[in-house]
Design a protein around this motif. Sequence first.
Motif, mmCIF file in Angstrom:
data_model
loop_
_atom_site.group_PDB
_atom_site.id
_atom_site.type_symbol
_atom_site.label_atom_id
_atom_site.label_comp_id
_atom_site.label_asym_id
_atom_site.label_seq_id
_atom_site.Cartn_x
_atom_site.Cartn_y
_atom_site.Cartn_z
ATOM 1 N N HIS A 1 0.913 -1.197 0.113
ATOM 2 C CA HIS A 1 -0.094 -0.017 -0.018
ATOM 3 C C HIS A 1 1.048 1.057 0.038
ATOM 4 O O HIS A 1 1.883 1.164 0.342
ATOM 5 C CB HIS A 1 -0.906 0.011 1.227
ATOM 6 C CG HIS A 1 -1.767 -1.245 1.421
ATOM 7 N ND1 HIS A 1 -3.050 -1.257 1.070
ATOM 8 C CD2 HIS A 1 -1.266 -2.536 1.744
ATOM 9 C CE1 HIS A 1 -3.558 -2.616 1.389
ATOM 10 N NE2 HIS A 1 -2.326 -3.399 1.631
ATOM 11 N N TRP B 1 -3.867 6.818 2.418
ATOM 12 C CA TRP B 1 -3.344 5.300 2.389
ATOM 13 C C TRP B 1 -4.242 4.806 1.387
ATOM 14 O O TRP B 1 -5.429 4.526 1.635
ATOM 15 C CB TRP B 1 -3.347 4.651 3.543
ATOM 16 C CG TRP B 1 -2.029 5.335 4.430
ATOM 17 C CD1 TRP B 1 -2.116 6.071 5.112
ATOM 18 C CD2 TRP B 1 -0.928 4.756 4.181
ATOM 19 N NE1 TRP B 1 -0.901 6.386 5.876
ATOM 20 C CE2 TRP B 1 -0.136 5.574 5.150
ATOM 21 C CE3 TRP B 1 -0.078 3.956 3.494
ATOM 22 C CZ2 TRP B 1 1.331 5.423 5.437
ATOM 23 C CZ3 TRP B 1 1.471 3.840 3.380
ATOM 24 C CH2 TRP B 1 1.920 4.384 4.465
ATOM 25 N N ARG B 2 -3.742 4.054 0.165
ATOM 26 C CA ARG B 2 -4.277 3.253 -0.955
ATOM 27 C C ARG B 2 -3.586 2.150 -1.110
ATOM 28 O O ARG B 2 -2.407 1.932 -0.676
ATOM 29 C CB ARG B 2 -4.722 4.371 -2.059
ATOM 30 C CG ARG B 2 -5.424 5.564 -1.887
ATOM 31 C CD ARG B 2 -5.299 6.183 -3.094
ATOM 32 N NE ARG B 2 -5.656 7.605 -2.892
ATOM 33 C CZ ARG B 2 -6.842 8.165 -2.954
ATOM 34 N NH1 ARG B 2 -7.898 7.041 -2.918
ATOM 35 N NH2 ARG B 2 -7.296 9.331 -2.730
ATOM 36 N N GLN B 3 -4.321 1.081 -1.712
ATOM 37 C CA GLN B 3 -3.607 0.223 -2.427
ATOM 38 C C GLN B 3 -2.327 0.960 -3.087
ATOM 39 O O GLN B 3 -2.706 1.846 -3.904
ATOM 40 C CB GLN B 3 -4.396 -0.825 -3.283
ATOM 41 C CG GLN B 3 -5.451 -1.678 -2.218
ATOM 42 C CD GLN B 3 -6.191 -2.568 -3.201
ATOM 43 O OE1 GLN B 3 -6.317 -2.489 -4.202
ATOM 44 N NE2 GLN B 3 -6.685 -3.578 -2.292
ATOM 45 N N TYR B 4 -1.412 0.076 -3.359
ATOM 46 C CA TYR B 4 -0.329 0.679 -4.019
ATOM 47 C C TYR B 4 -0.065 1.338 -5.454
ATOM 48 O O TYR B 4 0.295 2.364 -5.687
ATOM 49 C CB TYR B 4 1.213 -0.387 -4.076
ATOM 50 C CG TYR B 4 2.309 0.236 -4.214
ATOM 51 C CD1 TYR B 4 3.173 0.798 -3.448
ATOM 52 C CD2 TYR B 4 2.788 -0.036 -5.647
ATOM 53 C CE1 TYR B 4 4.520 1.469 -3.970
ATOM 54 C CE2 TYR B 4 4.081 0.515 -5.938
ATOM 55 C CZ TYR B 4 4.715 1.223 -5.218
ATOM 56 O OH TYR B 4 6.019 1.586 -5.550
#
Length: 887
Positions: free
Chosen positions: A613, A622-625
Amino acid sequence: MSSRPPKATQRLDLLAVRVTRSLLSDASVHVRDCGPAGVKLWNIFDNAYRRRAGRDEVQAPHSVATTALRALTGGYVWFDAKRAVLASRDPIDDDMVRDVFTLLYGLATGEDIDDIDLNQPVGIAEKFASTPQEQRALADYLQHSPSQQPDAPNWVYETVAWDLARRIAAEPLAIDRLSVRLRPDTAGGLVAWDDPWPDETGTRFALPRIRLRMKTEPNVKDPLILVSASATRISSSMDFARTVLADQDRADRPLVEVELDGRGRLRNVNRLALQALSRLGMGHSVLHEVDRQVQADRLARQQAQASGEKSPAPQPLGTVRPIMAKNFYFPVGSGVGMDYYRGLRDHIQTTLGDNCQPLYGFFEGGNFKQAKKDEVLMEPLDITRSLDAMGREHLRIVCLWATDEIRQRMINALARAYGLDPAGLNPAEGKGVTLHGTRVSVVFHHVPDFLQHGPAAGRSAHTADLVSLKAASGEIVGVWAETEYGDGKKGSPPRPKDSEDAKHQTHRVLAKMDLVVQYIDRAVQTGIDKSTGMDHQSLSCLMDLYRNLGFIDRRISRVLTKPIGELPAVGVAHCGVHVRRQSRRQGDRDARISVAASVLKPPTVPDGAWTLHGWSYTDRTWRQYHLAEAAFHAADYPAGKMTEFMDNFAGYSSTAKVIDQALEDLADYLGGTPYTVTVDGFACRRLWKGLNNKAQGQPPEPNTTWLPGSTIAPKYRPVAVIRLNTTDEEVPRPVQVTITDENDREIKTQERTTQVFRIDPDPDLGKHCTWLLVNTTHQFDGNGAGRQGSKKTRYGALPWNKGKNEIKSNYYAMTATEIFPITLNTDHRRELMMVTARLCHQALAWKHRTRYPIPLHAALQMDKDHPQYRRTITPVDLDGETNSEDE
């Protein structure tokens, strides 16, 4: 009855020497410390210059004073404008100091050199001239912090190498059965001035150059002299040179290092310094000789062009030698090699005598296994495991191509990755084709207008109707695109202008669609295996696309199995925070800052995949990469000072607090799972005081950004901060491993290692050691590499030996990644270190070790893949043997 053999110890020999009172002996320098009053006067002068220039990021040209005084006194002068401290090896006449600073002030404020009245010195000049010049013994200033960490004044760190270099140069270096004379330089280093390394024609040269730097290590009571070396390449002309080495007219004086002003081809000696010297009656100096060479080279180039020649003929080495500004093609390879370092270590210990106390490391662990090429290729099962862990059902790879050649290379790579027959994989334009059941598919689009270089206007229109680029619910879309990014060298296409570079423009268009992209350059085909026909470059590009999408294969699960104290391996997340400042370039109003972070999150089900992430300074979510990377790349780098000269503590504190808020958000994002934070200590030391060596053992300063997470509630803080350092000038250089018995008698040596060694703390400085993960480059370890430089130096190099041009080849040596865990809610430092080392060794999408562990490396890659990165990053000189972070 046989007795057990004595227990052997593996000792890591380092090119690091303790700086003790006995080593420094009676070495001294002359110091003028103007104190707070001098600092105030300088700040007034600096602010006035800034107002006159109309730019906040500039500073008064204090190098004029340093450069002029070096020319006037023979070389050894150091000036710290921020602290108003002037140091020199020999005393400097008061009137000379007064005149130089009066000229500096007048020239900086726009006065004509002939109008400056030396009989009317300004305040800053009078202050420096009237401040008593004290001869100070360097040994008396080996001071310590309250916790007994080394904490000498700045001027000691800058001047202690002056005398040591002279002592090391007193005897010739015996190497490769030769006797090589070393000459000290004004930077406190050494140069084999009379014994350069020539190419096979004897017309181009590299100079063996040695640098001495005083640095510190945590919980080692003495400062250290760290030694590094390089094959410094000498340019055939002054064109583009940024730095020049010049010999003086007396043999007892050091070689002078001169920095040239300006940009591009036409750089010059500092005009203000030349004017100051001329006004002081010094019509001939090393600066004038450099200036004469600059003008002579320009004339020679003009004459060659007038006669139809491409460039002037190379000239023999003279008293002025320009250093190549970039690591372009050169007939002498870079690096000095392991054998040179071993010889240098022996020479230093011999010349410094019994007072030379080396620093050692001792074996801690490792036994790291090297991944094979086939193991790096992510299997379909790894893709589906990552999709499941990310809550996604389907991966669609969209291939954007312009030439038939690249289309076929993409097809061949996908066929090999998914076990298909490439002859049967011939997708129709715009039609999806299954690669792995219902989980992975590919679609090809022929979009040459979108991919070609040219103006940015209208480029996004070429993808507006491509519905395959729009992810449906439960889908991830990754783009694999063709590019042509020439470098202008012979045989390659010309490099496009920044404003017309399709790679950066298409990258931004796709990022705004929440898409990540990996490019394949049709002009580069260095990765094709001639024996098997395998296209390693295409497969590596595919693996990089998987990394950009945040896919984590089973290799990562296999190395994250050891608990950290009471916490299971799958009960701790690992975060990396990357911080970089980008200098203001021509056309920019401000400098730029880049802050990115990533986290490896443990699996939520047994035998599940870890997930990656991300977070960035511009998006702050914050997010999935893959989504975090796209959001970061869709926006410009934010403007920000964070400069050494301009920013105050409040500015650094502001940035650190933004990162702390990101960590608090991360704690929520992880649902309470404990986490660690890894940072590069060299890049981040201005943000967090607690990272500095002198702060170790001291309690945190209240209400400050002491360490990452210091300003947030304890329940949100990381369990540990892992400080890394990969900067060669800051980390002791490994030379060899010596095997000793229980009586410390040497049994044998081995020339290389890739294991972990510890530097033990000194008595009374606590129990916290530092670890070094020792690295050798993959070029050195590769098949057919020949391991150049391991058995002999360039003095014994041959133009052709067993199929290798030993003169042209690069010579590699060991480096080290320093790992220093700072524990907060756990005492298990060794376990934290080993996790970090394993995550360096087991890289994503790469079979070789990287110098950063996966979480920090992934954050770094978010920055390096940014569309603005390659156009605005300052080029780096590659004299040393630094491991590349490129995958």
